[in-house]
Design a protein around this motif. Structure first.
Motif, short mmCIF file in Angstrom:
data_model
loop_
_atom_site.label_atom_id
_atom_site.label_comp_id
_atom_site.label_asym_id
_atom_site.label_seq_id
_atom_site.Cartn_x
_atom_site.Cartn_y
_atom_site.Cartn_z
N SER A 177 0.83 -1.20 0.00
CA SER A 177 0.00 0.00 0.00
C SER A 177 0.87 1.25 0.00
CB SER A 177 -0.91 0.00 1.23
OG SER A 177 -0.15 0.17 2.40
N THR A 196 -6.50 0.49 16.05
CA THR A 196 -6.40 1.44 14.96
C THR A 196 -7.68 1.42 14.13
OG1 THR A 196 -5.42 -0.14 13.42
CG2 THR A 196 -3.91 1.09 14.84
N TYR A 246 -8.11 1.15 10.96
CA TYR A 246 -8.05 0.07 9.97
C TYR A 246 -8.37 -1.27 10.62
CZ TYR A 246 -6.16 -3.54 6.94
OH TYR A 246 -6.02 -4.68 6.20
N LYS A 300 -12.09 -1.63 11.61
CA LYS A 300 -12.95 -1.84 10.44
C LYS A 300 -12.79 -3.25 9.90
CE LYS A 300 -13.90 0.07 5.84
NZ LYS A 300 -13.52 1.11 4.84
N ARG A 301 -11.55 -3.73 9.81
CA ARG A 301 -11.29 -5.09 9.34
C ARG A 301 -11.92 -6.12 10.26
NH1 ARG A 301 -5.44 -6.57 10.56
NH2 ARG A 301 -6.45 -6.39 12.59
#
Length: 463
Positions: A41, A99, A101, A104-105
């Motif tokens: 990324s 975090t 991210y 959400k994951r």
């Protein structure tokens, strides 16, 4: 026969691993999900990718030593669910992360697990305290200032440190183990630091022992001395979970030096806590009055900072250390952060991005929190002038013998210490005598600090 997956993420160890400990005694499948998005990324780091591979190799050997192995799955979270269905997995254990991210994951994985009748069970292990989200003010609000958070954090009860499992069930022969990527697959040589620390729990535990046996005993005196370098250098191991912060903290006493180091561990928890409660901090300033404010856009100045060519030795030595080691002394991080945001007036996000490109310990929460802190736009506010550092004065205070500057900028090896803060003030004869011509062998300062300081104060005062 039903099985339990232990999904390793940023907890690459077998000691003090609550999720692994809870699964021991069952049919366990240790899994690491190799998501190529994370490796490639926009904010990936060649140094972190190398450290990850080394840590996974070490974890695999540790698991083998207790009868198991590490299964590498190449894919996204759907790959994990498909694997679970194929091998009759009824539970997935994981270490809770905070975090944006990760949250959400994990919410997406929870939904997929519910649809597949798989229990998705989270455990502590990422931070020193088990449930950092429960630390709140008397009015049940999230803390925005470190000191009161620290007082509350210090009173939170701690869980017992857990031993590594003595034995795990063998991975069935029907399960493909999978292979790790090679370094050339995930890291370009251009951004690999030649002197970066090696990854893995084995190395982490040796470093922890060395620090606790030696450096921590003089931590207060040496933590800011750049030349001595008396910090723990454990940040990369804590970021990847090669070392449990709870186990590290448990070995500290109440002695002043060790208490000072414990306070640094609290800062680490604090920034994860802040990002949990204020996830938008990853994109914008915490303090609203600075949002949308125009920063200086000057690619030449930014590149001079990135390339260690600012003309200020303490700044350039620190940036050289970053590129050589994939790490930077904490005091140096504050100095270069202040210089970028206040002397050069450049957006703190440019510094945050550059650090994430190079740092092995590039932790989203701590990197973001520290950059907003030094830019005076984040939580734990203080008057701007208190975090507006004179690089020459910082040189004299925190590298008084010039050892740090000379280590990373050998051009100054023969220059007397008294000139290292302001080498441009040497006469032509002195420059010739000491073998460094300013403007040729080493650059002139890109800005005048006195003028830059005044501009910075005016910029912040306007808000």
């Amino acid at each position: 026969m039903t099985k339990t997956i232990v999904w390793f993420r940023n907890d690459l160890r077998i000691h003090d691993h609550p999720a692994l400990h809870a699964a021991a005694g069952k049919d366990v499948l240790p899994v690491f999900l190799l998501d190529q998005t994370l490796l490639t990324s926009g904010r990936h780091s060649a140094n972190r990718n190398r450290f990850l591979i080394e840590s996974l190799k070490d974890l695999r050997e540790s698991l083998k030593s207790i009868g198991s192995n590490l299964i590498i799955l190449d894919g996204d979270v759907q790959t994990l669910i498909d694997f679970s269905k194929k091998h009759d997995v009824t539970k997935i254990h994981y270490s809770i992360d905070y975090t944006p991210y990760a949250r959400k994951r994990d919410a997406a994985v929870k939904q997929l697990c519910d649809d597949a009748s798989i229990d998705f069970v989270g455990y502590p292990g990422r931070l020193a305290v088990d449930s950092v989200k429960d630390i709140v003010t008397k009015s049940s609000q999230a803390y925005k200032v470190f000191t009161p958070f620290y007082r509350n954090w210090s009173e939170v009860s701690r869980r017992d440190v857990l031993p590594a499992p003595k034995q795990l069930s063998a991975v069935p022969q029907s399960v493909a183990i999978g292979s790790l990527p090679t370094l050339k697959d995930v890291a370009d040589d251009l951004h690999l630091s030649p002197d970066a620390a090696a990854g893995g729990e084995s190395t982490a535990r040796r470093r922890m022992k060395d620090f606790l046996d030696n450096d921590v005993t003089s931590y207060i005196n040496n933590q800011n001395d750049l030349g001595v370098d008396g910090t723990s250098r454990l940040s990369s191991y804590l970021h990847f979970g090669c070392l449990s912060v709870r186990e590290l903290e448990a070995q500290l006493t109440d002695a002043d030096n060790q208490a000072a180091f414990r306070r640094q561990l609290a800062w680490r928890d604090f920034y994860h806590y802040v990002l949990l409660h204020y996830p938008d901090n990853t994109k914008q300033e915490f303090q609203e009055r600075y949002r949308g404010r125009a920063w200086t856009e000057n690619e030449d100045l930014l590149k001079a900072w990135q390339d260690a060519k600012t003309g200020y030795p303490i700044v350039d030595a620190a940036m050289t250390q970053l590129h050589k080691e994939g790490w930077m002394h904490n005091r140096a991080r504050l100095i270069v952060g202040s210089f970028l945001t206040k002397d050069l007036g450049i957006d703190w996000r440019s510094g945050e991005d550059h650090f994430l490109r190079w740092l092995t310990d590039g932790d989203m929460a701590n990197n973001n929190g520290n950059w907003q802190w030094i830019a005076s736009v984040g939580v734990d506010p203080a008057p701007v002038f208190r975090r507006l550092y004179n690089p020459s004065s910082q040189q004299e205070k925190y590298d008084p013998d010039g050892n740090y500057v000379r280590r990373y900028l050998p051009v100054f090896k023969d220059v007397p210490t008294k000139y290292l803060g302001k080498p441009w003030e040497m006469t032509d004869d002195q420059q010739a005598e000491y073998g460094v011509q300013i403007g040729k062998d080493y650059p002139q300062p890109v800005v005048d600090h006195t003028q830059a300081r005044q501009r910075a104060l005016e910029w912040y005062r306007a808000n």
